[in-house]
Design an enzyme around this catalytic site. Structure first.
Site, PDB file in Angstrom:
ATOM      1  N   ASP A  67      40.977 121.441 154.668  1.00 40.87           N
ATOM      2  CA  ASP A  67      41.927 121.404 153.550  1.00 40.87           C
ATOM      3  C   ASP A  67      41.294 120.608 152.418  1.00 40.87           C
ATOM      4  O   ASP A  67      40.954 119.432 152.596  1.00 40.87           O
ATOM      5  CB  ASP A  67      43.216 120.729 154.043  1.00 40.87           C
ATOM      6  CG  ASP A  67      44.317 120.754 152.987  1.00 40.87           C
ATOM      7  OD1 ASP A  67      44.027 121.045 151.812  1.00 40.87           O
ATOM      8  OD2 ASP A  67      45.469 120.471 153.368  1.00 40.87           O
ATOM      9  N   GLY A  78      44.649 127.143 146.772  1.00 40.45           N
ATOM     10  CA  GLY A  78      45.911 126.662 146.219  1.00 40.45           C
ATOM     11  C   GLY A  78      47.019 127.645 146.556  1.00 40.45           C
ATOM     12  O   GLY A  78      46.781 128.854 146.623  1.00 40.45           O
ATOM     13  N   HIS A 137      50.624 131.332 134.371  1.00 36.31           N
ATOM     14  CA  HIS A 137      51.876 130.572 134.434  1.00 36.31           C
ATOM     15  C   HIS A 137      51.753 129.197 133.763  1.00 36.31           C
ATOM     16  O   HIS A 137      52.754 128.500 133.604  1.00 36.31           O
ATOM     17  CB  HIS A 137      52.360 130.480 135.881  1.00 36.31           C
ATOM     18  CG  HIS A 137      52.678 131.841 136.430  1.00 36.31           C
ATOM     19  ND1 HIS A 137      53.790 132.551 136.040  1.00 36.31           N
ATOM     20  CD2 HIS A 137      51.981 132.657 137.264  1.00 36.31           C
ATOM     21  CE1 HIS A 137      53.781 133.747 136.644  1.00 36.31           C
ATOM     22  NE2 HIS A 137      52.691 133.834 137.378  1.00 36.31           N
ATOM     23  N   TYR A 172      54.704 125.431 139.874  1.00 30.87           N
ATOM     24  CA  TYR A 172      53.382 126.044 140.065  1.00 30.87           C
ATOM     25  C   TYR A 172      52.590 125.951 138.751  1.00 30.87           C
ATOM     26  O   TYR A 172      51.446 125.491 138.728  1.00 30.87           O
ATOM     27  CB  TYR A 172      53.564 127.500 140.499  1.00 30.87           C
ATOM     28  CG  TYR A 172      52.310 128.319 140.562  1.00 30.87           C
ATOM     29  CD1 TYR A 172      51.376 128.128 141.569  1.00 30.87           C
ATOM     30  CD2 TYR A 172      52.059 129.320 139.613  1.00 30.87           C
ATOM     31  CE1 TYR A 172      50.224 128.895 141.632  1.00 30.87           C
ATOM     32  CE2 TYR A 172      50.924 130.093 139.677  1.00 30.87           C
ATOM     33  CZ  TYR A 172      50.007 129.875 140.686  1.00 30.87           C
ATOM     34  OH  TYR A 172      48.865 130.639 140.747  1.00 30.87           O
ATOM     35  N   LYS A 183      49.135 123.827 137.639  1.00 28.58           N
ATOM     36  CA  LYS A 183      47.933 124.434 137.035  1.00 28.58           C
ATOM     37  C   LYS A 183      47.554 123.708 135.729  1.00 28.58           C
ATOM     38  O   LYS A 183      46.377 123.462 135.466  1.00 28.58           O
ATOM     39  CB  LYS A 183      48.175 125.924 136.771  1.00 28.58           C
ATOM     40  CG  LYS A 183      48.300 126.769 138.036  1.00 28.58           C
ATOM     41  CD  LYS A 183      46.989 126.817 138.793  1.00 28.58           C
ATOM     42  CE  LYS A 183      47.016 127.742 139.986  1.00 28.58           C
ATOM     43  NZ  LYS A 183      45.773 127.694 140.780  1.00 28.58           N
ATOM     44  N   SER A 209      47.490 138.957 136.760  1.00 28.34           N
ATOM     45  CA  SER A 209      47.918 139.542 138.033  1.00 28.34           C
ATOM     46  C   SER A 209      46.709 140.205 138.685  1.00 28.34           C
ATOM     47  O   SER A 209      46.307 141.305 138.302  1.00 28.34           O
ATOM     48  CB  SER A 209      49.020 140.575 137.795  1.00 28.34           C
ATOM     49  OG  SER A 209      50.094 139.979 137.101  1.00 28.34           O
ATOM     50  N   ARG A 224      55.091 144.985 133.735  1.00 29.87           N
ATOM     51  CA  ARG A 224      54.458 143.722 133.304  1.00 29.87           C
ATOM     52  C   ARG A 224      52.963 143.731 133.584  1.00 29.87           C
ATOM     53  O   ARG A 224      52.152 143.252 132.774  1.00 29.87           O
ATOM     54  CB  ARG A 224      55.138 142.545 134.003  1.00 29.87           C
ATOM     55  CG  ARG A 224      54.465 141.208 133.745  1.00 29.87           C
ATOM     56  CD  ARG A 224      55.245 140.031 134.329  1.00 29.87           C
ATOM     57  NE  ARG A 224      54.515 138.797 134.155  1.00 29.87           N
ATOM     58  CZ  ARG A 224      53.677 138.294 135.063  1.00 29.87           C
ATOM     59  NH1 ARG A 224      53.512 138.904 136.232  1.00 29.87           N
ATOM     60  NH2 ARG A 224      53.025 137.168 134.807  1.00 29.87           N
TER      61      ARG A 224
HETATM   62  C1  15L Z   1      49.814 133.895 139.603  1.00 30.15           C
HETATM   63  O1  15L Z   1      49.203 132.956 139.124  1.00 30.15           O
HETATM   64  C2  15L Z   1      50.293 133.867 141.004  1.00 30.15           C
HETATM   65  O2  15L Z   1      49.418 133.191 141.872  1.00 30.15           O
HETATM   66  C3  15L Z   1      50.595 135.223 141.568  1.00 30.15           C
HETATM   67  O3  15L Z   1      51.421 135.043 142.703  1.00 30.15           O
HETATM   68  C4  15L Z   1      51.287 136.130 140.533  1.00 30.15           C
HETATM   69  O4  15L Z   1      52.560 135.632 140.232  1.00 30.15           O
HETATM   70  C5  15L Z   1      50.495 136.211 139.261  1.00 30.15           C
HETATM   71  O5  15L Z   1      50.220 134.911 138.774  1.00 30.15           O
HETATM   72  C6  15L Z   1      51.229 136.984 138.164  1.00 30.15           C
HETATM   73  O6  15L Z   1      51.643 136.392 137.165  1.00 30.15           O
HETATM   74  O7  15L Z   1      51.395 138.201 138.344  1.00 30.15           O
END
Ligand code: 15L
Length: 270
Positions: A47, A71, A111, A136, A140, A165, A174
């Site tokens: 880990d 992560g 995100h 989340y 980041k 994505s 999206r």
């Molecule tokens: C991400 O950062 C996530 O890890 C993933 O689960 C999706 O949500 C992706 O973005 C997204 O925005 O499609």
């Protein structure tokens, strides 16, 4: 280049380890789970939130750079997110200081700016303010802040690739804006690893999507030239009732009330 890839058993990791090997790099894999079938390089099952375990990898492998993909890819409490994204990043960067490894490429996320309302006024750039849509996203953004600190303090090159994505193909409306193809992902990581002296930099990890919401110029300046376009799949994607709600913010579902939760888990009293 001898590259440590964390999260190497994950969906992005499995694609990136093969892609980097194809580019001639020696890949050292790390994950909390054992190596996937077919991976034949050195592997460490641990880990990377554990700084002693991380330090032991750097003591035995002669590393040139780190690609940090590990992560939890979804929402959790704030402490979980900080451990998963910030503590792991800090443990790796500390080991890099100790062992004179100076290039760090990070799986950031869209995100980090996911709460930006849509349609954005203009394409989002790396200069738009961090606007996380979830804990989340907060994790980041905070990991990027640690990378910025180590770039300034120690002269490291730290590149955050804010991934959209990552999927074999776009599956929703999206995704026509947010898709990152497997091949473009490898191109992006390779560019971030080999760009000349980027210092601290952010790029958007998105394919060359006709409907993209992000400015891809910062990535191009670092040598990331995406070739795929989600539009190629547009006529195969069905409109869903949830598309309207998911279209309100850049982060899609992460920015909606279903993701709202307290920052901290409380034990049951009494
Ligand atoms: C991400 O950062 C996530 O890890 C993933 O689960 C999706 O949500 C992706 O973005 C997204 O925005 O499609």
């Amino acid at each position: 280049m001898r590259v440590l890839v964390t999260g190497a058993a994950g969906s992005i990791g499995r694609v990136v380890t093969v892609g980097l090997a194809d580019h001639g790099h020696e890949v050292v894999g790390l994950d909390r789970t054992p190596e996937p079938e077919g991976f034949d390089g050195p592997w460490h099952t641990l880990d990377c939130a554990d700084p002693d375990a991380v330090a032991s990898v750097f003591a035995t492998e002669n590393l040139d750079s780190v690609v940090h993909l590990a992560g939890h890819p979804g929402e959790g409490s704030l402490p979980e997110s900080l451990t998963s994204h910030v503590v792991t990043t800090a443990a790796l960067l500390d080991a890099m200081v100790e062992h004179d490894v100076t290039r760090f490429v990070y799986a950031g996320s869209n995100h980090a700016v996911g709460r930006t309302p849509r349609p954005p006024q203009a394409l989002l750039t790396e200069h738009d303010r961090p606007r996380p849509d979830s804990f989340y996203g907060v994790g980041k953004v905070a990991a990027e802040a640690v990378m910025s600190l180590y770039a300034d303090r120690y002269g490291f090159d730290t590149v955050s690739c804010r991934i959209g994505s990552f999927l074999p193909q776009p599956e929703t409306i999206r995704h026509l804006s947010t898709w990152l193809s497997h091949d473009d992902c490898v191109r992006m990581i390779e560019a971030a690893l080999t760009a000349t002296a980027p210092g601290y930099a952010v790029l958007y990890g998105i394919s060359a999507n006709t409907r993209g919401w992000w400015d891809l110029e910062p990535g191009r300046r670092l040598g990331y030239h995406p070739r795929d376009d989600a539009e190629e799949f547009a006529d195969r994607i069905d409109v869903r009732p949830e598309d309207t709600a998911e279209g309100q913010y850049v982060g899609g579902p992460f920015a909606l009330p279903a993701f709202e939760r307290p920052a901290l888990d409380r034990g049951l009293s009494g």
